[in-house]
Design an enzyme around this catalytic site. Structure first.
Site, PDB file in Angstrom:
ATOM      1  N   HIS A 195       0.478  -0.688  -3.891  1.00  0.00           N
ATOM      2  CA  HIS A 195      -0.553  -1.539  -3.310  1.00  0.00           C
ATOM      3  C   HIS A 195      -1.960  -0.986  -3.581  1.00  0.00           C
ATOM      4  O   HIS A 195      -2.148   0.217  -3.817  1.00  0.00           O
ATOM      5  CB  HIS A 195      -0.316  -1.693  -1.811  1.00  0.00           C
ATOM      6  CG  HIS A 195       0.865  -2.571  -1.501  1.00  0.00           C
ATOM      7  ND1 HIS A 195       1.115  -3.101  -0.256  1.00  0.00           N
ATOM      8  CD2 HIS A 195       1.859  -3.019  -2.305  1.00  0.00           C
ATOM      9  CE1 HIS A 195       2.206  -3.839  -0.305  1.00  0.00           C
ATOM     10  NE2 HIS A 195       2.685  -3.801  -1.535  1.00  0.00           N
TER      11      HIS A 195
ATOM     12  N   GLU B   1      -4.489  -0.438  -1.673  1.00  0.00           N
ATOM     13  CA  GLU B   1      -4.974   0.594  -0.742  1.00  0.00           C
ATOM     14  C   GLU B   1      -4.339   1.947  -1.074  1.00  0.00           C
ATOM     15  O   GLU B   1      -5.001   2.991  -1.028  1.00  0.00           O
ATOM     16  CB  GLU B   1      -4.626   0.216   0.702  1.00  0.00           C
ATOM     17  CG  GLU B   1      -5.157  -1.143   1.143  1.00  0.00           C
ATOM     18  CD  GLU B   1      -4.190  -2.286   0.864  1.00  0.00           C
ATOM     19  OE1 GLU B   1      -3.505  -2.273  -0.177  1.00  0.00           O
ATOM     20  OE2 GLU B   1      -4.125  -3.195   1.699  1.00  0.00           O
TER      21      GLU B   1
ATOM     22  N   CYS C 160      -1.091  -4.270   4.441  1.00  0.00           N
ATOM     23  CA  CYS C 160       0.276  -4.407   4.955  1.00  0.00           C
ATOM     24  C   CYS C 160       0.559  -3.221   5.884  1.00  0.00           C
ATOM     25  O   CYS C 160      -0.232  -2.274   5.968  1.00  0.00           O
ATOM     26  CB  CYS C 160       1.274  -4.451   3.802  1.00  0.00           C
ATOM     27  SG  CYS C 160       1.544  -2.834   3.042  1.00  0.00           S
TER      28      CYS C 160
ATOM     29  N   CYS D 130       0.622   0.244   4.147  1.00  0.00           N
ATOM     30  CA  CYS D 130      -0.714   0.744   3.805  1.00  0.00           C
ATOM     31  C   CYS D 130      -1.498   1.108   5.056  1.00  0.00           C
ATOM     32  O   CYS D 130      -2.303   2.053   5.028  1.00  0.00           O
ATOM     33  CB  CYS D 130      -1.473  -0.287   2.973  1.00  0.00           C
ATOM     34  SG  CYS D 130      -0.822  -0.434   1.307  1.00  0.00           S
TER      35      CYS D 130
END
Ligand SMILES: Nc1ccn([C@H]2C[C@H](O)[C@@H](COP(=O)(O)O)O2)c(=O)n1
Ligand SMILES: [Zn+2]
Length: 159
Positions: A79, A81, A107, A110
């Site tokens: 992801h 992040e 999410c 993260c």
């Protein structure tokens, strides 16, 4: 005397534009996400976008959704992040209290990483998964850990 400019963009707008530029690098056909981490002195610490681990080529990658985890992109993508945290080359103490600008609300996985990295604030552009279980867990994690979050205002747009 020259007139002062009145349409200078804010720090929020600036960092969100950087996050938005990062997401343009993503190969995910459905959802592209960008993240930019800035410290309390308005310095950019790191940038990331959602993508594959470096040894997996785009051609070999199943960019679709599938009930079969072996063929589902979610099994492989890092992801935005997480990539922003991983791309950071400084000391984690410099990330304490930093702000992460994300084009999509983090999410729950993260959210945990951002908390542990010391990020103190999440500023997001879109929250398209609001209300889903993942999103509720993410917000509960951030709330429990004292990480604030707010939607960015972009009065100048993104173009
Ligand atoms: N905060 C987030 C949320 C999702 N991602 C990535 C993971 C996938 O590449 C994509 C989500 O795909 P979708 O389920 O919407 O088809 O976005 C992220 O980097 N950061
Ligand atoms: Zn995530």
């Amino acid at each position: 005397m020259a007139e002062q400019r009145s349409d200078v963009i804010s720090w929020d707008e600036f960092f969100m534009r950087v996050a938005f530029a990062a997401k343009l690098r993503s190969k995910d056909p459905n959802t592209q996400v960008g993240a930019c981490i800035a410290d309390t002195d308005h310095r950019i610490l790191s940038v990331g976008y959602n993508g594959t681990p470096h040894a997996i080529t785009d051609e070999a990658f199943p960019w679709g959704d599938s009930d079969d985890p072996l063929n589902d992109k979610h099994s492989y993508v890092i992801h935005a992040e997480a990539n922003a945290i991983l791309n950071f080359r400084g000391s984690l103490k410099d990330m304490q209290g930093a702000t992460v600008y994300v084009t999509l609300f983090p999410c729950h996985e993260c959210a945990k990483l951002l908390v542990q990295a010391g990020v103190g604030e999440v500023v997001y552009l879109d929250d398209k998964y609001a209300g889903t279980m993942d999103n509720l867990i993410s917000k509960r994690t951030l709330d429990s850990c004292g990480v604030t979050y707010r939607k960015v205002q972009m009065p100048h747009g993104l173009s």
